[in-house]
Design an enzyme around this catalytic site. Sequence first.
Site, short mmCIF file in Angstrom:
data_model
loop_
_atom_site.label_atom_id
_atom_site.label_comp_id
_atom_site.label_asym_id
_atom_site.label_seq_id
_atom_site.Cartn_x
_atom_site.Cartn_y
_atom_site.Cartn_z
N ASP A 135 45.92 79.91 7.04
CA ASP A 135 44.53 79.75 6.60
C ASP A 135 43.89 78.53 7.24
O ASP A 135 42.69 78.54 7.56
CB ASP A 135 44.48 79.61 5.07
CG ASP A 135 44.82 80.91 4.39
OD1 ASP A 135 44.49 81.97 4.95
OD2 ASP A 135 45.43 80.86 3.30
N TYR B 194 41.83 75.44 -3.37
CA TYR B 194 41.84 74.23 -4.21
C TYR B 194 41.34 74.54 -5.62
O TYR B 194 41.91 74.12 -6.63
CB TYR B 194 40.95 73.18 -3.53
CG TYR B 194 41.17 71.75 -3.92
CD1 TYR B 194 42.10 71.37 -4.88
CD2 TYR B 194 40.41 70.74 -3.32
CE1 TYR B 194 42.28 70.03 -5.22
CE2 TYR B 194 40.59 69.41 -3.64
CZ TYR B 194 41.51 69.06 -4.60
OH TYR B 194 41.67 67.75 -4.93
P1 NAP Z 1 46.81 72.82 3.67
O1 NAP Z 1 47.13 71.51 3.07
O2 NAP Z 1 47.82 73.52 4.51
O3 NAP Z 1 46.26 73.88 2.56
C1 NAP Z 1 46.75 74.04 1.33
C2 NAP Z 1 47.12 75.49 1.07
O4 NAP Z 1 45.94 76.26 0.75
C3 NAP Z 1 47.80 76.22 2.24
O5 NAP Z 1 48.92 76.91 1.74
C4 NAP Z 1 46.72 77.17 2.74
O6 NAP Z 1 47.26 78.32 3.37
C5 NAP Z 1 46.04 77.52 1.42
N1 NAP Z 1 44.70 78.07 1.51
C6 NAP Z 1 43.67 77.71 2.32
N2 NAP Z 1 42.59 78.46 2.07
C7 NAP Z 1 42.93 79.34 1.09
C8 NAP Z 1 42.23 80.37 0.39
N3 NAP Z 1 40.96 80.64 0.65
N4 NAP Z 1 42.90 81.04 -0.57
C9 NAP Z 1 44.17 80.76 -0.86
N5 NAP Z 1 44.88 79.79 -0.26
C10 NAP Z 1 44.27 79.09 0.72
O7 NAP Z 1 45.44 72.60 4.46
P2 NAP Z 1 44.62 73.67 5.31
O8 NAP Z 1 45.54 74.78 5.69
O9 NAP Z 1 43.85 72.91 6.33
O10 NAP Z 1 43.58 74.23 4.20
C11 NAP Z 1 42.50 73.48 3.72
C12 NAP Z 1 42.31 73.89 2.28
O11 NAP Z 1 43.36 73.34 1.50
C13 NAP Z 1 41.07 73.35 1.61
O12 NAP Z 1 39.94 74.13 1.91
C14 NAP Z 1 41.47 73.39 0.15
O13 NAP Z 1 41.03 74.59 -0.48
C15 NAP Z 1 42.98 73.41 0.15
N6 NAP Z 1 43.48 72.27 -0.64
C16 NAP Z 1 44.18 72.58 -1.76
C17 NAP Z 1 44.63 71.57 -2.59
C18 NAP Z 1 45.37 71.96 -3.83
O14 NAP Z 1 45.56 73.16 -4.05
N7 NAP Z 1 45.79 71.02 -4.66
C19 NAP Z 1 44.41 70.24 -2.27
C20 NAP Z 1 43.69 69.96 -1.11
C21 NAP Z 1 43.23 70.99 -0.29
P3 NAP Z 1 48.13 78.22 4.75
O15 NAP Z 1 49.49 77.81 4.30
O16 NAP Z 1 48.12 79.61 5.29
O17 NAP Z 1 47.43 77.21 5.63
#
Ligand code: NAP
Length: 268
Positions: A52, A167
Amino acid sequence: MSKPRIINIISNRNFESKKTSLELNEKLTDRGFIVKDKYDYNAELNICVGGDGSFLRAVHKNRFPKIPFVGINTGHLGFFQEILPENIDDFINKYINKEYMVEEILLVDAEVCAKEKCYYLSGVNEIVVKGSRSKVIHLDVSIDGNHLENFCGDGMIISTPSGSTAYNFSVGGSIIYPSMNTLQVTPLAPISSKAYRSLLNSVVVPGDSIIKLKLENRYTNSTLIVNDGVEFKYDNIDHINFKISDKKIYKLNFNKDMYWSNLRSKFL
Ligand code: NAP
Ligand code: MN
């Protein structure tokens, strides 16, 4: 002579992604496509190989193109990336036979207004407003000019429907089906005590709403804006307005039940 059919392959640098891209390139070339690894604006399709994160970076880097995306997952989760490397042949056949729908992905726009000027951002998953100094931040939240609350906590996520499983979901927000025309306003560690009273749940707002977060004076220089995981810092922010973007991006969908099977297989 018919028009050349160009396809962009956008891949991350992982070994698995490079291997998959090479295989894709050979198979698509065999079927008469012209494959580009340098982004071509005349292409009919963008194939993104990775997770993603790679998809999000491809969208931002190429400035929200109208050319539809399809994702091959070599990443960890790959919620946007619905095709597995072992199903490349099936994908190519279905693509050639036009056995797909083109799905619209809504984006969120932020207008970040500082004292002197405003800055504009668009996000696929979400735009987050949070403190840059591990302190509680205070935000005045209004929807279409109606004051909702004085929020205290870590910050606020403004999530799109497609971003609702990212997130937003981790902090207790709802999963919203991607075709719904809404934004979700989700609190990050809201404080609800004798001192402060913040809503503990997210609010889902109609598609034409403007969400305004006004910063208290003392936080104007200690606030971070995080757009799809990328941090932005501005001086003297007064307020930020959010709305559904007029721009859209597009994704191929090969099966009408794909969202639900993807959700089940990736979250349960
Ligand atoms: P990352 O740190 O690898 O992302 C965190 C996880 O979110 C990864 O497993 C990613 O999938 C997954 N993800 C991204 N978009 C998604 C969606 N629309 N639906 C379900 N899962 C999704 O960073 P990144 O790959 O650059 O992704 C950035 C995104 O990370 C941000 O937009 C934010 O939504 C998310 N994030 C989540 C948290 C949290 O959950 N606590 C904290 C900060 C950011 P992949 O493994 O395929 O990359
Ligand atoms: Mn990632």
